[in-house]
Every structure is written in structure tokens, then in C-alpha cells.
Motif scaffolding. Sequence first.
Motif, short mmCIF file in Angstrom:
data_model
loop_
_atom_site.label_atom_id
_atom_site.label_comp_id
_atom_site.label_asym_id
_atom_site.label_seq_id
_atom_site.Cartn_x
_atom_site.Cartn_y
_atom_site.Cartn_z
N GLN A 235 1.02 -1.16 0.00
CA GLN A 235 -0.66 0.64 -0.07
C GLN A 235 0.73 1.08 -0.46
O GLN A 235 0.31 1.94 -0.82
CB GLN A 235 -1.11 0.07 0.97
CG GLN A 235 -1.62 -1.19 1.02
CD GLN A 235 -3.47 -0.32 1.71
OE1 GLN A 235 -3.94 0.71 2.86
NE2 GLN A 235 -4.10 -1.85 1.68
N TRP B 72 2.15 1.81 -4.01
CA TRP B 72 0.98 2.13 -3.79
C TRP B 72 0.36 3.83 -3.99
O TRP B 72 0.66 4.35 -5.19
CB TRP B 72 -0.36 1.16 -3.97
CG TRP B 72 -1.22 1.54 -5.02
CD1 TRP B 72 -2.52 2.57 -4.84
CD2 TRP B 72 -1.69 0.52 -6.22
NE1 TRP B 72 -3.30 2.42 -5.88
CE2 TRP B 72 -2.64 1.28 -6.71
CE3 TRP B 72 -0.77 0.03 -7.02
CZ2 TRP B 72 -2.58 0.50 -8.13
CZ3 TRP B 72 -1.28 -0.65 -8.29
CH2 TRP B 72 -2.42 -0.47 -8.66
N THR C 145 -3.84 -3.89 -3.15
CA THR C 145 -3.66 -2.48 -3.15
C THR C 145 -5.46 -2.27 -4.12
O THR C 145 -5.61 -1.22 -4.93
CB THR C 145 -2.68 -2.44 -4.18
OG1 THR C 145 -2.53 -3.16 -5.40
CG2 THR C 145 -1.41 -2.48 -3.30
N ILE D 92 -7.43 -0.59 -0.19
CA ILE D 92 -7.13 0.92 0.17
C ILE D 92 -8.81 1.41 0.28
O ILE D 92 -9.22 2.15 1.43
CB ILE D 92 -6.61 1.15 -0.70
CG1 ILE D 92 -4.76 0.78 -0.59
CG2 ILE D 92 -6.60 2.56 -1.08
CD1 ILE D 92 -3.92 0.88 -1.76
#
Length: 821
Positions: free
Chosen positions: A219, A222, A541, A545
Motif C-alpha cells: 500500500q 501504491w 492494493t 485501500i
Amino acid sequence: MPEDFIRIEKEIQKFWQERGIFKTNPNPRKKYYVLVMFPYPSGDLHIGHSRNYTIGDTVMRFKKMRGYDVLHPFGWDAFGLPAENAAIIHGIHPEIWTKENIEISKKHLMDLGIGYDWDSEVTSCEPEYYRWNQYFFIKFYERGLAYRKESYVNWCPNCQTVLANEQVKDGHCWRSTCNAIVEKRKLTQWYFRITDYAQRLLDGLKELKDWPESVKIMQENWIGRSEGVEVYFTLEDGTKVPIFTTRPDTLYGVTFMALAPDAPLAETIAQGTSQEKLVRDYINEALKKSEVDRTGIETEKTGVFTGRYAINPINNERIPVYIADFVLASYGTGMIMAVPGHDQRDFEFAQKYNIPIKVVINPPGEKLDPKTMSCAYVDEGVMVNSGPFDGLNNLEGIKRITKYLEEKGLGKRTVNYRLKDWLISRQRYWGTPIPMIHCEHCGIVPVPEKDLPVLLPKTVKDYQPKGKSVLAGVPEFINTTCPKCGGKAQRDPDTMDTFVDSSWYFLRYTDPKNDKMPFDPKKANQWMPIDEYIGGIEHATGHLIYFRFFTKVLYDMGMLNVDEPCKVLHTHGMVKLNGITMSSSKRHGIWLGDFLKEHGADVCKLAVLFSAPPEKEIDWTNEMVIGVSRFLSRIRALYEQHKPIFDIIPNIQEHITNKPDERRLYIRLNQTIKKVIDDSERIQYNTAIAALMEFLNDLTGFENKQSQLFQHALGVMLRLLAPFAPHIAEHLWLKHSGKKHSIFEETLPEPDPNALSFETITIPIQIQGKLRSKIDVAIDTPEEEIKQLALNDEKVKKYTEGKTIKKIIYVPKRLINIVIS
RNA sequence: GCCGGGAUGGCGGAACAUGGUAGACGCAAGGGACUUAAAAUCCCUCGGUCGUUUUCGACUGUGCCGGUUCGAUUCCGGCUCCCGGCACCA
């Protein structure tokens, strides 16, 4: 497993249903929210699916038996493409197809005996659910978090719809059955402004102590925070062309600039120059290429000179501007300053197009010559050719130039994120209609809250999208009146990404029947955060999220007291068969229906839990079933032959004799209780089950099966077994105890802290770190005595004879190591 | 390329957050008991090499090379291979 047991499992499941064992306590005293990611209803379930549900079920039963009020709900992520494809191919309405699948999957879950509170079942394709997607959309719109913009978007030519960034994998459509190469299209679409939350999503990761490190890192990457400076370049005609850089220390080394072909300025920049036609042709070519062609590893960078120059604000140099396909429109400002001397990409481009290379940083003690360089110099060094900044270390240079730019008004510190806004429009039918109305006079007007839900029309003839939304071709849906002026208007023809549905379903579970609000904050706050969330790693991801983003927005809206949805996350590995991941859509797997008929639910649960720790993937083989089947048969035989004492005897230690084997069994019992509880708290069910198997071996080998201790141990063992093999444990409990209540209404005993180790222990003796002998000593033997015993040991003497003993290391209760010269 | 994670018997895996008897538990394999026979069940053996060949003993062994330590699967440095994520992010 004997055949009659399949029948018994059914009876047990019925007993649980009738007794309401898994109903949620609406007023929990000690709450525990265990959640499995809700699935797409794909019909027949396979062993891979069962892993997810089995882990959740075991957590639920274990926590329940440790005295928690548990919320363990279930639902269906019911919108999505497979239903629509079935409609296109077989002519079945997506709703019918979806509901049939739900029935099939649900039956399998029932047969598996997973203990859900079905009263809180949620199905996302029901208007009672998706109206709240629309409600949230409007709330987001009001807060400026939902907006429309025109830009190049990911287009799947096969699914005929746009995709979010998170749904493009290696330039291909994320859906495993599609996998088409994703194209770029310029479209006006709805977005959620998740980038407004980039920093909070990043900061929040630090609080998530019990998330797998790998998910947090994914994450973090990302979101991709990077700190730098926006520097205000201008074109010669005064047009401002700011750029973002993390290397202001190389500002004196800029020899060209480059603009992304899909950046807005690219269309106009070359107008009126001799390069105009070349530039237009180049852009057209570049935009035709798919993401894969454009960004593949081997791809050579291409570009074209625009005929325009920019001014470098730090030294007023005249810099040629190119359009180049290696520049991304969506990151930074869509334009870059290029420093071939100190950036490898710029270096390659400059070489290809004969652009000068200028060195502004030398390696310590060296002097670079642009003519002989074979690659860019990107490491630390000493600044040169940089006016007043010459001689500085470049890291210091970054700070000094940044300060200088800010003071002179030539730039400012900026943070950039790789995270993009979340594109949520889909041109498909089977989803939540976007509750917006387009009016000629009033522009875009949200549907008033009282008019929600905007129902998805059921009278669609053709589900096949042809480059535009299916709903655009349904006049009775699309034509409406403007809520503001009452004039003729049109509804938005798109539906929402189904990841919107899964971004808040965990809140709906806390208040599933509410028809006034998506959920009552009081009820949600009572259960939130999720204490244990279980699902596949593939959502790292995407969903993981999005649901954090939603939670933060709802926190800001005052609807939640928490701004992170989930404390503990466990991602489990996939289940494979012959090395290939089991998949419903590819019809590859061991099907639960068949498996349960042959082996039953407990065998399925145990096999999945025992064959590997949860985070690892499993390559399924039939051998995994054999061991656990035998284990259950032995359990059953033991309890058929010997009667347990079902009530926990509070002071059992006072009733046991001093016979060594009784002492031993008592200690083994307590060790097992401790091990099963500790491992279960960590979701290490494979070793917890191994401990139960070991203890079964102890019980079988124990002589005096008439003793109170033995019978007590049987009673305890049955409780410990219950979370893992619930049917057999419940069956033996009800059949032999004469009790009317469920074993899951019992609590697990705590281990006796004074009976966790044996009175006599074996101390290994090492000489020079090599194991040479062992001695048995009483656990409280003083160190000096143990050392003497060791030195007097026959085998030890053999090694120490004629040698000097340099030192003796004694690790209490573990080992002794004699160092000789 | 960058960022993670991993590599332990024939196999799935234990032990490694705290360095301390490597191989728990299970599968497979071999041997035995029961049985007319088979299945089922139960018992024994089971990392490798070698030696005494009975009970035992020596050496070696956790992907490879090196280091720290009385002692390393566990810590440190350097590799190899596998599996994931990101991928021209300026």
C-alpha cells in the motif's frame, strides 16, 4: 469417515439453527467482530473458497468459547460482470443468474456448517443495499469528493468499459477470464477524490500493527509519496510550464524538457511552428499504442521536438521542449525537466536525439566527461557548473536550491503521490446506477435523497455494451426531469464500480435492516473496528485501500468513531490443484459439493487448516484428507469407548494421585490447553491441531482409563477440539453428556500455570557445542549440582579426560555446554 | 530495474519475535501383529554416510560462501534460485 456421520452433521447443523447458536447479541458486553471478505456469488464453491470461510468460522467459534459476543456475518458482492456475461451468452437475466448462484453457494456453506448469523445477510444488488451506495455518492459529491472530469482512461475493449487503475494488471484487464490488453480512451467519467486522503492513508498504515508487513508495504508503494519541488519554467511566449522534480540539485544540468503526449498542452504547443505537423503525427501514433506497448521493459523511448523553447528560471537558459512518450501525463504536471547527465531515462533519450549532456555533479574525487559517459551519474557527489552552488555536496545542494527557489518565487516545495483518483464509472448494466441527472439548464444535479434509490431498470433487451453504457439505450430509465428546474433531463447512464459496494458492507452488517440510514452510527460504533478480517492477498492494493478510504470519509462525516476499519488482517494463501489456483470461472478445482458428500464438513475443515499455516498457499492433494480422517475416527472411537466427565472439575489437581503417569498426563493436558489457546490466538491452526493430535496420542497410551483424571481430560479435550471439528465435538457432547445446550455455549478452560512443565527434565550436555550426553534432573536442582552431575557423567568424562575445562555454560532448564581447551 | 517474502527429510510442515537437544504433528515408504484373505485397526523403523552391526557410536546435515559466538535453521556480510508486488513516478 463412516457414512452415518454425514447424516449426523446435518442433524448438528439443524440443532445449531434451532438453538440460534450463531445469532448476534445486539448488546455485546465483550465484542468481537470477525469478518471474511464477502464473495462474488459464483455458484459452486471449491476447496479454495472453503479455506476463507473455515478460518473465519474457527476464529468465531474459538472467540465465542473464550467468552466474547461475536459478530460473524455474511453477504454477497452480487453486482459484477459474470452475471452480465451469463445474460449475454445464455439469455438469463443477471438478477436471476445471481440469485440462483447465491442459493447454490449458500447451500454449500450450510453443508460446511459455517456458523454465520444469516439474519444479517447482505446482498449488494438489492435496492435496499445499493440505494446507500447512491446516498454515499451524493454525500461524497456534496463534500467535493465525487467529481467528473475528462481524461484518458483505461478502456477494456473486451468488457467494453473503463477500469480503475487498481484493475489494470500488467497492462491487461484484471479479470482472470478477460485479460484483454487495456487501451486508452478520452472520456468524461466520475471519480472519487481518494488522492485527498493519500497522506492519511499513508499515515494510517503506522497504526495497523497487526496487518501483514507485506500488505502495508504494497500500500505504501501504491500510494507512492515523494517529496520534491515544483519549479516554475515558462515558455518563451510566457506560458507557464511548472515541472516537479525530486532533484533540484541538478537544475543547472537541464538540457531539454519533455511533455507527455496525452497532456493537454501537447495538443497546442507546436501550433505555428514548422514542427506542427510532425508533432501532430507523433501524438496520434503515441496515443494509439496500448499501455503495454508504451511502457514495456524493452520499449525504446521516442519523442519529437516541438519547435518551442522554455526558460530555466535558475539561469535563464533557453531549453528545447520535446514531446516524449516516457513522460506520464498523470504524474506531477505531465511535463519534466530533463537532466541527461544525472538521470538514466533522460540520458538514453538525449543520446538518441543528440541532445547535449551537461555534468553538474561529480563523483567524490573524480571528474566526469559527458563525451565518455556510458550512463547517467545518479549517486551522491560534488556540484559543479552550478553557479553559486558549486562545490557543495549535492544533498546539501537540494536543500539550498530549494530554499533559493522559494525565496525568489521560482518554485515551491511539493509532495507528489503515485496514487490516482479512483475512477468509478462503468459502462455496464449490472451495477448501482449513478444518482446524477444531467440538465441542459442546470448542469449536473444530484437526485434528491427522497427519490432514492434510483432503481436499475429490469426491462433491458441487450446487455452487450457497444462502447457506451447499456442504460443509455433504455429510454424509460434515461429520460427524466430535472429536480431543480423541472425541465427535461437525462440520468447518468453509468453504473458504479462494484468496489464501491465492498467499501462499506462491513458497516451494513452492524445494522442490516435499517431503511432510514445506511447504518445507525451507534450500532456501527458498538462493533467497529473489525477485530479480525480474513481474505485473500489479491486485494492488497484494491479493496483494502478503498475500504480504508471510505472509513476515513465516514469518520470525517461524523458517522464513525474509528478512522481505520480493521485492527487485525489475515491474508491467506490460495489453494491450488496441480499447481494451478482453483477457480470457479475456469472450472478448475475440488468441488465442495462432491467433497462434502464423500468426507463431510469436519474433515474438510481440518484438512484445510492442518495442511499448511494460513498465509501459505496449498497445493491440494488427497493425502491431506487421510491424516485428519484417521484423527477424527480415533477421536470418535475413544469417546465411544470411554466416558468423559463433561463438567470441568475445578480443582482436578487435588484429585490426582502421585503416580508418575498421572502427573505426566496432567501436565500434558495443561501444556495442550496452553498451546491450543496460544496458537489459536495467532491463527496458527496447523500447530494447534498438531497439539491436539499429540494429546490424543497421550490419551490413547494412558493406562488407567477409569481414573477421574483421564475422564476429566476427555472432557477438556472435547472443548479444545470443538472450534476445529465442530460437528463431531458437538455430536459427542450432546450424545454422551446428556446436556441440552451446545458445546459452543461452554468456555475453554485455562491452563493450570503450576502444571506446565515436568518435575524432571532432561538436560542435554554439550562439549564444545556438540551434543554428547543427557542427564535427567529434578527441575529445581541447583546449578552447581547440575554442573557436577554433568562433569561426572561417564560419556562426558571420556571427552574431558586430560583436558582443561575452560568454562561451563548453563542455560537454566535448557542445556549445559562444557568448553575445554 | 526497484521493493517485499521465501528456500528445512521422499512430501506437507515443526522449532527461529527471546541463538541453546533440528526434523513436532501428519502423509508416504519399509517391517511386524490380527485375519482363511483383503480392508480397517494396532505396534515398530524411518535425514544421510560409515562403523560395531544388539542397546550403540562416529562423522555429516536446515540453498551456497564467509563472519560473530562456548553454541547459528535462527544474528551479520556476500551470492544463487524461487514466489509475489510495482514498473519510464521525474
